[in-house]
Write a protein that holds these residues in place. Structure first.
Motif, mmCIF file in Angstrom:
data_model
loop_
_atom_site.group_PDB
_atom_site.id
_atom_site.type_symbol
_atom_site.label_atom_id
_atom_site.label_comp_id
_atom_site.label_asym_id
_atom_site.label_seq_id
_atom_site.Cartn_x
_atom_site.Cartn_y
_atom_site.Cartn_z
ATOM 1 N N ALA A 82 31.691 22.689 17.457
ATOM 2 C CA ALA A 82 32.698 23.050 16.442
ATOM 3 C C ALA A 82 33.484 24.272 16.906
ATOM 4 N N ILE A 83 34.677 24.401 16.343
ATOM 5 C CA ILE A 83 35.504 25.589 16.592
ATOM 6 C C ILE A 83 35.676 26.289 15.245
ATOM 7 N N VAL A 84 35.316 27.560 15.212
ATOM 8 C CA VAL A 84 35.544 28.335 13.973
ATOM 9 C C VAL A 84 36.750 29.220 14.252
ATOM 10 N N ARG A 85 37.902 28.752 13.785
ATOM 11 C CA ARG A 85 39.154 29.421 14.182
ATOM 12 C C ARG A 85 39.274 30.827 13.611
ATOM 13 N N ASP A 86 38.792 31.026 12.370
ATOM 14 C CA ASP A 86 38.894 32.364 11.757
ATOM 15 C C ASP A 86 38.170 33.412 12.582
ATOM 16 N N GLU A 87 37.053 32.988 13.149
ATOM 17 C CA GLU A 87 36.256 33.949 13.927
ATOM 18 C C GLU A 87 36.538 33.844 15.432
ATOM 19 N N LYS A 88 37.376 32.902 15.826
ATOM 20 C CA LYS A 88 37.641 32.628 17.242
ATOM 21 C C LYS A 88 36.334 32.433 18.012
ATOM 22 N N VAL A 89 35.598 31.436 17.525
ATOM 23 C CA VAL A 89 34.281 31.187 18.100
ATOM 24 C C VAL A 89 34.093 29.685 18.304
ATOM 25 N N VAL A 90 33.413 29.326 19.401
ATOM 26 C CA VAL A 90 33.028 27.929 19.617
ATOM 27 C C VAL A 90 31.520 27.830 19.400
ATOM 28 N N MET A 91 31.110 26.854 18.605
ATOM 29 C CA MET A 91 29.676 26.656 18.365
ATOM 30 C C MET A 91 29.150 25.646 19.391
ATOM 31 N N LEU A 92 28.079 26.016 20.074
ATOM 32 C CA LEU A 92 27.496 25.114 21.071
ATOM 33 C C LEU A 92 26.301 24.357 20.475
ATOM 34 N N ASP A 93 25.897 23.293 21.182
ATOM 35 C CA ASP A 93 24.842 22.439 20.613
ATOM 36 C C ASP A 93 23.465 23.102 20.605
ATOM 37 N N ASN A 94 23.306 24.255 21.253
ATOM 38 C CA ASN A 94 22.025 24.975 21.166
ATOM 39 C C ASN A 94 22.090 26.092 20.119
ATOM 40 N N GLY A 95 23.151 26.083 19.317
ATOM 41 C CA GLY A 95 23.266 27.078 18.254
ATOM 42 C C GLY A 95 23.992 28.350 18.689
ATOM 43 N N GLU A 96 24.228 28.460 20.003
ATOM 44 C CA GLU A 96 24.900 29.659 20.513
ATOM 45 C C GLU A 96 26.357 29.702 20.030
ATOM 46 N N LYS A 97 26.848 30.945 19.800
ATOM 47 C CA LYS A 97 28.264 31.115 19.429
ATOM 48 C C LYS A 97 28.980 31.718 20.628
ATOM 49 N N LEU A 98 30.071 31.122 21.004
ATOM 50 C CA LEU A 98 30.811 31.626 22.167
ATOM 51 C C LEU A 98 32.196 32.079 21.697
ATOM 52 N N ALA A 99 32.414 33.381 21.767
ATOM 53 C CA ALA A 99 33.699 33.917 21.288
ATOM 54 C C ALA A 99 34.788 33.694 22.341
ATOM 55 N N TYR A 100 36.018 33.497 21.886
ATOM 56 C CA TYR A 100 37.135 33.333 22.820
ATOM 57 C C TYR A 100 38.323 34.180 22.377
#
Ligand SMILES: Cc1cc2nc3c(=O)[nH]c(=O)nc-3n(C[C@H](O)[C@H](O)[C@H](O)COP(=O)(O)OP(=O)(O)OC[C@H]3O[C@@H](n4cnc5c(N)ncnc54)[C@H](O)[C@@H]3O)c2cc1C
Length: 398
Positions: A82-100
């Motif tokens: 998933a992409i959380v646009r408000d937070e500029k974050v990509v959610m990975l399948d291991n639960g990790e959040k990757l900011a961009y």
């Protein structure tokens, strides 16, 4: 300049974007989220050399050293969920959040199947990934009779590779003609003749097919008849991986809507390759050239908003038997097609009412395609040109 660019998809567009960012001097972090384990590779050889070579190699985009030099941070095999646009974050399948700071979607597509029962049969194959090609090659070596479902470019290439490997092929196409969506009737006829000449049993207009099992071998039902094969390969097109973009609320039409610089409806998010809608045609141009060149243009624009927009005509090629077929442009209604036959090549020119070239399909004539790209770009009027006369030199129009 952004400090972190995240690229989702480790395919051709993702690879060329990453390389271009470095070539253009981006010194921030580049993160690649890739669900495949492989380094960047290109897919065209999967239906050709990967099925035919004795010991096929992964068709890498870059040498190992060149890729190393890009200094990338890989997340693989990992799926972006998933992409959380408000937070500029990509959610990975291991639960990790990757900011961009900026995000590039280069998620390509997946092979379509007629139904889930097809997916469940162990002898039904599709061809999108390196692993698919390895599996299919192995099966071809054990097969005498193959069904290819789908008479588009990939289906035809698989049929050609199977024939070259000595396998009998029946090709089922639902429509009344081959490659109907991408070329005109005259070209479809040419392709039909080519494959019949090579011994492919082509069945066009076969309607919806059903699959069953006959002691472990797949059985296809068509027009009330059942036929058993050693394997079935399905090449009925691609389901674009648009779910992330849709769920994130980006503007999606036939693919992700982007401007000439690859920017989506969110200015921090870009799209490249198969998932990016071609600006001129309003559709997904699934070709090697677009995946590379549009990704390069997009990567440049990500770090330089004044970078030139991408605006190339669609171009793709297909290798079948000893023919190199190049397709420039897309079919347009109202165009008329004229054919030029020479001993070693055949050219199908489609001209609009204004005499401009709308599509060229060239069998074994890369030189004219090169020239035609210029005619298309400049909008040259070809209506008075004796295109069909083999004594008239097309090169005189350079
Ligand atoms: C068998 C075959 C033969 C072809 N032959 C030709 C040819 O002869 N000529 C031509 O012009 N074109 C050809 N093409 C088309 C061309 O290869 C494609 O247009 C091109 O690969 C598109 O590149 P892409 O980077 O957009 O997508 P892809 O190369 O598909 O890469 C997308 C990557 O993203 C990954 N991914 C997807 N979703 C996620 C997620 N959520 N998280 C992480 N990773 C994800 C996918 O697994 C994949 O690795 C061929 C294609 C195939 C499949």
């Amino acid at each position: 300049m952004s400090s972190r660019i995240v690229i989702i998809g480790g395919g051709q567009a993702g690879g060329w974007a990453a390389k271009t960012l470095r070539d253009e001097g981006f010194d921030g972090e580049i993160c690649i989220v890739a669900e495949e384990v492989w380094d960047f590779y290109e897919r065209p050889p999967l239906s050709k050399a990967a099925l035919l070579d004795a010991e096929p190699q992964l068709p890498r985009l870059f040498t190992q050293d060149a890729q190393q030099a890009l200094n990338l941070r890989w997340f693989r095999p990992r799926r972006a969920e998933a992409i959380v646009r408000d937070e500029k974050v990509v959610m990975l399948d291991n639960g990790e959040k990757l900011a961009y700071d900026q995000l590039l979607l280069a998620t390509g597509g997946r092979a379509r199947l007629p139904g889930n029962d097809w997916r469940a049969h162990p002898q039904v194959y599709t061809l999108r990934h390196w692993d698919d090609a390895t599996r299919l090659k192995q099966r071809l070596a054990e097969s005498q009779r193959l069904a290819v479902v789908g008479g588009g470019w990939i289906g035809l290439e698989i049929a050609a590779s199977a024939r070259k490997s000595g396998v009998d092929v029946v090709l089922f196409e639902q429509q009344s003609a081959l490659c109907q969506r991408s070329v005109n009737a005259a070209v479809s006829e040419e392709l039909l003749a080519l494959h019949r000449e090579q011994g492919v049993d082509v069945r066009c207009g076969c309607g919806a097919l059903e699959l069953s099992d006959n002691h472990g071998r797949p059985e296809i039902h068509c027009d009330g008849q059942r036929e058993t094969f050693d394997a079935v390969v399905v090449g009925i097109g691609v389901e674009l991986n648009l779910e992330l973009a849709r769920a994130a609320g980006l503007k999606v039409d036939r693919a992700i809507v982007v401007d000439g610089q690859g920017r989506t409806s969110d200015p921090a998010i870009f799209a490249a390759g198969d998932v990016a809608q071609h600006l001129r045609y309003g559709l997904s141009v699934q070709s090697w050239a677009f995946a590379q060149n549009q990704a390069v243009a997009t990567a440049k624009a990500m770090i330089d908003p004044t970078a030139p927009a991408y605006d190339e005509a669609a171009w793709l090629w297909s290798d079948q038997y000893h023919h190199n077929i190049q397709i420039l442009g897309v079919p347009q209604s109202g165009s008329r097609t004229v054919v030029r036959r020479e001993p070693r090549s055949t050219l199908f020119f489609s001209l609009g009412e204004d005499g401009q070239l709308t599509q060229l399909v060239a069998f074994n004539d890369a030189r004219t395609v090169k020239l035609a790209k210029r005619w298309m770009a400049s909008g040259r009027d070809l209506s008075g040109v004796p295109l069909t006369d083999p004594d008239f030199s097309l090169m005189s129009l350079r």
